[in-house]
Structure formats: C-alpha cells, structure tokens
Scaffold this motif. Structure first.
Motif, short mmCIF file in Angstrom:
data_model
loop_
_atom_site.label_atom_id
_atom_site.label_comp_id
_atom_site.label_asym_id
_atom_site.label_seq_id
_atom_site.Cartn_x
_atom_site.Cartn_y
_atom_site.Cartn_z
N THR A 178 0.83 -1.22 0.00
CA THR A 178 0.00 0.00 0.00
C THR A 178 0.85 1.26 0.00
O THR A 178 0.52 2.24 -0.65
N GLY A 179 1.94 1.23 0.77
CA GLY A 179 2.80 2.41 0.90
C GLY A 179 2.03 3.60 1.43
O GLY A 179 1.39 3.51 2.48
N TYR A 196 -8.57 -4.59 -2.41
CA TYR A 196 -7.94 -5.08 -1.17
C TYR A 196 -6.48 -4.67 -1.26
O TYR A 196 -5.85 -4.86 -2.31
N THR A 197 -5.97 -4.07 -0.21
CA THR A 197 -4.58 -3.64 -0.25
C THR A 197 -3.87 -4.06 1.03
O THR A 197 -4.46 -4.03 2.12
N PHE A 198 -2.63 -4.47 0.88
CA PHE A 198 -1.89 -5.05 2.01
C PHE A 198 -0.50 -4.43 2.09
O PHE A 198 0.14 -4.18 1.07
N ASP A 199 -0.07 -4.15 3.31
CA ASP A 199 1.31 -3.71 3.52
C ASP A 199 1.82 -4.39 4.78
O ASP A 199 1.13 -4.39 5.80
N PHE A 200 3.00 -4.97 4.73
CA PHE A 200 3.51 -5.66 5.91
C PHE A 200 4.07 -4.72 6.96
O PHE A 200 4.42 -5.14 8.05
N HIS A 201 4.11 -3.43 6.61
CA HIS A 201 4.57 -2.40 7.57
C HIS A 201 3.32 -1.88 8.29
O HIS A 201 2.54 -1.13 7.71
N GLU A 202 3.18 -2.27 9.56
CA GLU A 202 1.92 -2.03 10.27
C GLU A 202 1.56 -0.54 10.36
O GLU A 202 0.41 -0.14 10.15
#
Ligand SMILES: C[S@@+](CC[C@H](N)C(=O)[O-])C[C@H]1O[C@@H](n2cnc3c(N)ncnc32)[C@H](O)[C@@H]1O
Length: 142
Positions: free
Chosen positions: A109-110, A129-135
């Motif tokens: 997502t950034g 649907y968007t995902f980022d592993f940086h919480e």
C-alpha cells in the motif's frame, strides 16, 4: 467519490488550495479555524458551500475548497514512502484494464497514492484489497 456538486459538510476531508504549489488536506470541523498568510478562515463558513467554492478570510484573502480526488490526494498526502504519480498510475490502470466492477489485490500500500486511483477506477461495484507488511504505514494509509 465526492461529487463536485455536493455541499461541504461538517467532518468532510477537503483539499484547501492556496496556490498551485500550496495545497493541504483538512478535516472540516465547525468551530475550528485555518490560519495562513492570507488571514483567518472559519471552517463554519465552509459548511454548506459547493465543492470548488472560493472563500474569503477576515482580511479579504482567498482559498478554494476542493473535493479530494485521487489526483489531488496524490499531491497532498504525507509521504511515508516513495509514491506513484499520475503518469504511472494512468499507465497501470490502463495496462491492467481496470474497470468498474474489478476486484483488485494490491500488495504494498505504501502511502496509498495508487490505491485511491484504483478505488475510483473499480467503483461503484468493485473492490480494492490492499496489504502492507509495515503495520504503521498500513494504519496511516487506512
Ligand atoms: C514504494 S511503496 C508503495 C507506494 C504506493 N504504490 C503508493 O503509490 O503510495 C512500497 C511498499 O511496499 C511495502 N512492501 C514491500 N514488500 C512487501 C511485501 N512483501 N508485502 C507487503 N508489503 C510490502 C513496503 O512496506 C512499502 O510500504
């Protein structure tokens, strides 16, 4: 998406345009004020105005109240990462043939610059649907 015909309501996030190189996103809150070099602007005066309206300060200075389109959002969002700009976003949307009704999964997502344009391209019936592993980034983008 906010129609430019819609009236500004308390709680809306709007884009305040001061000059071509000075814009910011502001949440309208009755009772709050915006102060800049052009004077003091009362949020309460903005409520009920049409998006795109020009409003005056106590000193006769002016700003424009714009609807938060994906293009404007890209220009005002706080950069938490490198972001995609309109030229690349246009290419991605057309190359992937993103149209209303598409269901997309974006990984990374950034700052959400691409995400807002994707959301508009699939609306009104699609979903992104968007995902980022940086919480923290995911929370800010949300
Ligand atoms: C350059 S930013 C994306 C910018 C975004 N396209 C925009 O326009 O605002 C890349 C993002 O991908 C995320 N990322 C990198 N590898 C990932 C992975 N394997 N899974 C999920 N997110 C990832 C990073 O945390 C970072 O926030």
């Amino acid at each position: 998406m906010i129609s430019s015909q819609r009236k500004i309501a308390n709680g809306d996030v709007i884009i305040v345009y001061e000059r071509h190189d000075t814009m910011k996103a502001i949440k309208v809150s009755e009772g709050s004020e915006l102060q800049n070099r052009f004077g003091v602007f009362k949020h309460g005066d903005w409520i009920g105005k049409t998006y795109g309206s020009k409003v005056l300060s106590n000193k006769g200075g002016f700003i424009y109240l714009l609807a938060p389109t994906p293009e404007l959002w890209t220009l005002v969002l706080s950069h938490r990462t490198q972001i995609l700009y309109i030229a690349d976003i246009s290419f991605v949307v057309s190359f992937l043939e993103v149209v209303p009704g598409c269901v997309l999964l974006e990984s990374g997502t950034g700052s959400g610059s691409l995400t807002t344009s994707l959301a508009r391209a699939v609306s009104p019936t699609g979903h992104v649907y968007t995902f980022d592993f940086h919480e923290q980034r995911a929370a800010s983008a949300r």
